[in-house]
Design a protein around this motif. Structure first.
Motif, PDB file in Angstrom:
ATOM      1  N   CYS A 123       0.857  -1.194   0.000  1.00  0.00           N
ATOM      2  CA  CYS A 123       0.000   0.000   0.000  1.00  0.00           C
ATOM      3  C   CYS A 123       0.891   1.242   0.000  1.00  0.00           C
ATOM      4  CB  CYS A 123      -0.950   0.019   1.191  1.00  0.00           C
ATOM      5  SG  CYS A 123      -1.969  -1.463   1.386  1.00  0.00           S
ATOM      6  N   PRO A 193      -1.841   0.894   5.570  1.00  0.00           N
ATOM      7  CA  PRO A 193      -3.030   0.600   4.769  1.00  0.00           C
ATOM      8  C   PRO A 193      -4.162   1.578   5.049  1.00  0.00           C
ATOM      9  CG  PRO A 193      -2.981  -0.817   6.685  1.00  0.00           C
ATOM     10  CD  PRO A 193      -1.731   0.023   6.749  1.00  0.00           C
ATOM     11  N   PRO A 194      -5.216   1.556   4.242  1.00  0.00           N
ATOM     12  CA  PRO A 194      -6.392   2.376   4.554  1.00  0.00           C
ATOM     13  C   PRO A 194      -6.968   1.940   5.908  1.00  0.00           C
ATOM     14  CG  PRO A 194      -6.482   1.534   2.298  1.00  0.00           C
ATOM     15  CD  PRO A 194      -5.373   0.811   2.980  1.00  0.00           C
ATOM     16  N   TYR A 195      -7.251   2.899   6.788  1.00  0.00           N
ATOM     17  CA  TYR A 195      -7.778   2.520   8.103  1.00  0.00           C
ATOM     18  C   TYR A 195      -8.875   3.450   8.615  1.00  0.00           C
ATOM     19  CZ  TYR A 195      -4.103   5.866   9.672  1.00  0.00           C
ATOM     20  OH  TYR A 195      -3.289   6.954   9.846  1.00  0.00           O
ATOM     21  N   GLY A 219     -10.989   2.054   5.226  1.00  0.00           N
ATOM     22  CA  GLY A 219     -10.544   0.734   5.668  1.00  0.00           C
ATOM     23  C   GLY A 219     -11.672  -0.188   6.065  1.00  0.00           C
ATOM     24  N   GLY A 223     -12.653  -0.040   9.961  1.00  0.00           N
ATOM     25  CA  GLY A 223     -11.299   0.455   9.727  1.00  0.00           C
ATOM     26  C   GLY A 223     -10.221  -0.607   9.763  1.00  0.00           C
ATOM     27  N   PHE A 226      -8.205  -4.039   6.048  1.00  0.00           N
ATOM     28  CA  PHE A 226      -6.950  -4.307   5.347  1.00  0.00           C
ATOM     29  C   PHE A 226      -5.923  -5.007   6.235  1.00  0.00           C
ATOM     30  CE2 PHE A 226      -8.776  -1.479   2.268  1.00  0.00           C
ATOM     31  CZ  PHE A 226      -8.293  -1.968   1.064  1.00  0.00           C
TER      32      PHE A 226
END
Length: 290
Positions: A123, A193-195, A219, A223, A226
């Motif tokens: 990511c 990562p997206p969260y 995420g 959240g 990922f």
């Protein structure tokens, strides 16, 4: 209409002050430097000279975009992180000081890995974490991975600009799918990562919500999507006894540590950012290969 550099600066500052920008003076100077290609010192020295029509138009455009709320990093196309000036655009997140926590944690571990360690920055976005590691760990072989080809284009430009092409490669990969066998095994995987949770997405500041890529922010509703996906799909790409290093959002440390333990990892260290908020974790893979 052409203007003197001093007039351009004063007009920019006035417009930014009117938009309640508390850093109007510094912002006006930064936008003028970016638009003209001049240093702050050169702007002062040339204050009574007339700028070209092109520069005047560019400053006006930059100021309008900033008044509308666009982050300055996207306007000028670059941002500083870990001693590097990196290219950024709307396809990648802007590197933040928060991310220094996971970067420093990863560098600390990487310095004590075996010779020529293989490190994956998953990511990766603009590549800021992996490039910072490569700058500090001089024998590291770093792979920058992202699902977005547009993000990887930015990362590749940063690899070239930092003159790290001999040790850093960019590969398209999806954290939501099993790691390809051709990747081989890594000694360390690091990821931001997206969260952002579903609820938090609704409350994001407009400068983030309206300009930064949602694919790199959201995420899942809790959240944590990922983190589960990366551990499910990329543990196989990690050497036995290898390490994984995550950034996470404020207050997510207990959940991320729990997910790591559920996947057979031993949590080694948590790290706070400069604001005293716990932002990163490193854990060791203790799952036996089967």
């Amino acid at each position: 209409m052409v203007k003197k550099y001093s007039e351009l600066y004063l007009d920019a500052r006035k417009a930014l002050l009117a938009s309640d920008d508390m850093y109007a003076a510094n912002m006006a100077r930064e936008l003028l430097c970016a638009a003209s290609g001049k240093t702050p010192e050169a702007i002062i020295a040339d204050r009574d000279l007339y700028a070209s029509e092109e520069i005047c138009a560019r400053v006006e455009d930059y100021v309008k975009r900033r008044v509308a709320g666009e982050p300055v990093a996207y306007i000028i196309g670059e941002w500083d992180f870990a001693g590097m000036t990196l290219k950024v655009n709307h396809d990648v997140l802007i590197p933040r000081d928060d991310t220094m926590a996971v970067t420093e944690l990863a560098i600390k571990r990487a310095l004590f890995l075996n010779q020529n360690p293989r490190i994956l920055d998953l990511c990766t976005g603009c590549g800021c974490i992996g490039l910072a590691i490569a700058k500090r760990v001089l024998d590291a072989r770093v792979t920058l991975g992202d699902v977005s080809n547009a993000a990887l284009k930015v990362a590749k430009a940063n690899v070239a600009a930092q003159q790290l092409s001999a040790r850093v490669t960019c590969v398209q990969m999806d954290a939501r799918k099993p790691a390809s066998a051709f990747l081989g095994k890594f000694d360390l995987i690091v990821a931001n990562p997206p969260y952002v949770t579903g609820a938090e997405m609704q409350r994001l500041d407009p400068s983030v919500r309206d300009y930064e890529p949602h694919i790199a922010l959201y995420g899942g509703e809790d959240g944590l999507y990922f983190y589960r996906q990366i551990l499910d799909n990329f543990t196989a790409a990690l050497h036995p006894e290898g390490y994984i290093c995550f950034e996470f959002g404020m207050g997510q440390e207990d959940d991320v540590c729990r997910i790591l333990r559920e996947h057979g990892y031993t949590v080694i260290e948590l790290k706070k950012d400069n604001s005293g908020i716990t932002r990163a974790v490193i854990a060791q893979n203790k799952r036996e290969e089967g």
